[in-house]
Write a protein that holds these residues in place. Structure first.
Motif, PDB file in Angstrom:
ATOM      1  N   THR A 125      -1.710  -2.060   4.059  1.00  0.00           N
ATOM      2  CA  THR A 125      -2.993  -1.190   3.745  1.00  0.00           C
ATOM      3  C   THR A 125      -2.608  -0.025   3.247  1.00  0.00           C
ATOM      4  O   THR A 125      -3.160   0.639   2.448  1.00  0.00           O
ATOM      5  N   ARG A 126      -1.461   0.897   3.988  1.00  0.00           N
ATOM      6  CA  ARG A 126      -1.051   2.050   3.568  1.00  0.00           C
ATOM      7  C   ARG A 126      -0.590   2.080   1.977  1.00  0.00           C
ATOM      8  O   ARG A 126      -0.644   3.430   1.533  1.00  0.00           O
ATOM      9  N   HIS A 127       0.115   0.999   1.541  1.00  0.00           N
ATOM     10  CA  HIS A 127       0.370   1.213   0.154  1.00  0.00           C
ATOM     11  C   HIS A 127      -1.024   0.620  -0.865  1.00  0.00           C
ATOM     12  O   HIS A 127      -0.257   0.303  -2.049  1.00  0.00           O
ATOM     13  N   THR A 128      -1.920   0.398  -0.424  1.00  0.00           N
ATOM     14  CA  THR A 128      -3.037   0.063  -1.420  1.00  0.00           C
ATOM     15  C   THR A 128      -2.595  -0.854  -2.303  1.00  0.00           C
ATOM     16  O   THR A 128      -2.886  -0.795  -3.667  1.00  0.00           O
ATOM     17  N   SER A 177      -5.241  -6.376  -3.644  1.00  0.00           N
ATOM     18  CA  SER A 177      -5.862  -7.179  -2.846  1.00  0.00           C
ATOM     19  C   SER A 177      -4.912  -7.441  -1.694  1.00  0.00           C
ATOM     20  O   SER A 177      -3.855  -7.613  -1.855  1.00  0.00           O
ATOM     21  N   LEU A 178      -5.615  -7.983  -0.726  1.00  0.00           N
ATOM     22  CA  LEU A 178      -4.717  -8.261   0.702  1.00  0.00           C
ATOM     23  C   LEU A 178      -5.494  -9.180   1.228  1.00  0.00           C
ATOM     24  O   LEU A 178      -6.634  -9.223   1.573  1.00  0.00           O
ATOM     25  N   SER A 184      -5.635 -12.082   4.483  1.00  0.00           N
ATOM     26  CA  SER A 184      -5.019 -12.396   5.744  1.00  0.00           C
ATOM     27  C   SER A 184      -5.408 -13.647   6.159  1.00  0.00           C
ATOM     28  O   SER A 184      -6.437 -14.191   5.427  1.00  0.00           O
ATOM     29  N   ALA A 217       0.016  -9.679  -0.024  1.00  0.00           N
ATOM     30  CA  ALA A 217      -0.414  -8.587  -0.714  1.00  0.00           C
ATOM     31  C   ALA A 217      -0.078  -8.774  -2.258  1.00  0.00           C
ATOM     32  O   ALA A 217       0.930  -9.029  -2.503  1.00  0.00           O
ATOM     33  N   VAL A 271      -0.473  -6.307   8.247  1.00  0.00           N
ATOM     34  CA  VAL A 271      -1.651  -5.963   7.445  1.00  0.00           C
ATOM     35  C   VAL A 271      -1.827  -4.424   7.490  1.00  0.00           C
ATOM     36  O   VAL A 271      -2.095  -3.892   6.441  1.00  0.00           O
ATOM     37  N   ASP A 272      -1.631  -3.759   8.739  1.00  0.00           N
ATOM     38  CA  ASP A 272      -1.678  -2.375   8.817  1.00  0.00           C
ATOM     39  C   ASP A 272      -0.664  -1.766   8.013  1.00  0.00           C
ATOM     40  O   ASP A 272      -0.970  -0.603   7.266  1.00  0.00           O
ATOM     41  N   THR A 273       0.501  -2.307   7.908  1.00  0.00           N
ATOM     42  CA  THR A 273       1.720  -1.507   7.177  1.00  0.00           C
ATOM     43  C   THR A 273       1.293  -1.586   5.603  1.00  0.00           C
ATOM     44  O   THR A 273       1.461  -0.745   4.954  1.00  0.00           O
TER      45      THR A 273
END
Length: 387
Positions: free
Chosen positions: A38-41, A44-45, A47, A56, A34-36
């Motif tokens: 999120t950096r690529h915006t 929607s994500l 979890s 993603a 998730v952290d990885t």
């Protein structure tokens, strides 16, 4: 792939390799993913999908097909034997099937999608939990949120020791066998070891069932009638000299190429076990675990993957027989055009699930390139109404 992206994906794989988590317990791995992502915006994500699954979604906002690329989050309950600086830090657990490499490849697609917005359709990057137990894909599909991202096409890969490093192979039709673990419990009545006639021992049934079950499926050619019964565990009574046993267990793995043949094999095994138990005056209970349906590649998805491999500069070998091992990716093929390809991890590479297995970093760019080309092929060559 640029040298910088290769460096980052290699580091990501090594970081994931250090923290293997078994099926259904992938909390830390999922949080890392998730952290990885999120950096690529992504647009929607999601979890917690079907457990610890992560999806993603990159959405163009313009109607078109949805293509899903799936990888696996889980490791194995096997101690790793390695001197690598990034070896497992979780005692008794290891990424010994290469899922760390699969995750790094799919994460590399997020980098690409963020830098290159889609013109139409959607791409879903799915990091699926619990593949090793056969429970993860079904749980993801059962999650109500999956309906909003259900794909038209689904692709995945699995690395394959014994295939030259970086070489690609695709099965036309059946790709992985169906399998399930059969657990048979036999219950009689204990007695003193000095008077075994006063009890009902499962010993005779156990001795008969071990060869009788194995005889139901002895492998052979991987055609439609292929069946294999592998005896994996047997136990009887307590570890003592004073008690004649009153219960026993047999575990066996049933394996077939098709789901229909699996149903037939199940019926045969249950009939044999039930008959022997009845003759011996034993109560019998049968249940199943590690249930995998057959994984069959869709012809249209195979054709797209084949073209994608050529585009990526790695022409694929087309295989006509499946792998003997199982994969729960086939679940996604019920509603989507799905296909899995094999990515060679080296002819001399230790086999999957060996304690010294390690995914080769050199295969990362090839996996990314094939998936990129497959995504482009779907979104360019298909229309929103053509599934």
């Amino acid at each position: 792939m640029t040298p910088e992206l290769f460096r980052r994906l290699t580091q990501l794989r090594h970081d994931l390799h250090r923290i293997p988590e078994v099926s259904g317990q992938e909390a830390r791995t999922a949080a890392f993913i998730v952290d990885t992502l999120t950096r690529h915006t992504p647009d929607s994500l999601i979890s917690g999908l079907g457990g610890y699954g992560v999806a993603a979604v990159f959405d163009s906002g313009t109607p078109g097909p949805t293509v899903m690329i799936r990888c696996e989050l889980d490791g194995l309950p096997i101690p790793e034997q390695s001197e690598a600086r990034y070896r497992s830090t979780h005692e008794g657990r290891g990424h010994l099937c290469g899922h760390d490499g699969h995750m790094a490849i799919v994460a590399g697609l997020a980098d690409w999608l963020a830098a290159r917005p889609l013109a139409r359709g959607r791409v879903v990057l799915l990091f699926q939990p619990a593949e090793e137990t056969g429970k993860g894909a079904a749980a993801v599909l059962a999650d109500p949120r999956f309906a909003s991202i259900a794909p038209d096409y689904a692709f995945s890969l699995h690395n394959l020791p014994g295939l030259a490093l970086g070489q690609v192979a695709i099965c036309a039709g059946p790709a992985n066998c169906a399998s399930r673990g059969m657990r048979i419990r036999l219950t009689g009545r204990t007695s003193h070891a000095a008077a075994p006639q006063d009890g009902i021992s499962p010993a005779g049934a156990l001795v008969r069932l071990l060869p009788d079950l194995a005889a139901l499926g002895q492998g052979g050619d991987l055609g439609g009638d292929y069946a294999l019964v592998t005896l994996t565990h047997a136990r009887m009574g307590e570890a003592t000299f004073g008690i004649a046993p009153g219960e026993a267990e047999i575990w066996a793995t049933l394996r077939t190429v098709t789901n229909d043949r699996m149903e037939q094999l199940i019926a045969e095994a249950q009939s044999v076990a039930g008959s022997v138990a009845a003759e011996q005056g034993l109560h019998i209970d049968i249940d199943y675990d590690d249930i995998f349906d057959a994984c069959t590649n869709h012809p249209a998805a195979v054709a797209l993957l084949d073209r994608a491999c050529k585009t990526a500069g790695t022409p694929a070998e087309i295989h006509l027989t499946p792998q003997r091992w199982s994969e729960d990716f086939g679940q996604f093929g019920v509603s989507a055009r799905a296909a899995m390809f094999w990515l060679g991890s080296g002819k001399d590479q230790p086999q999957l699930h060996n304690p010294d297995y390690d995914f080769p970093d050199a295969a990362l760019p090839i996996g990314v390139a094939v998936f990129r080309a497959a995504i482009a092929a779907v979104l360019i060559e298909t229309s929103a109404g053509n599934r």
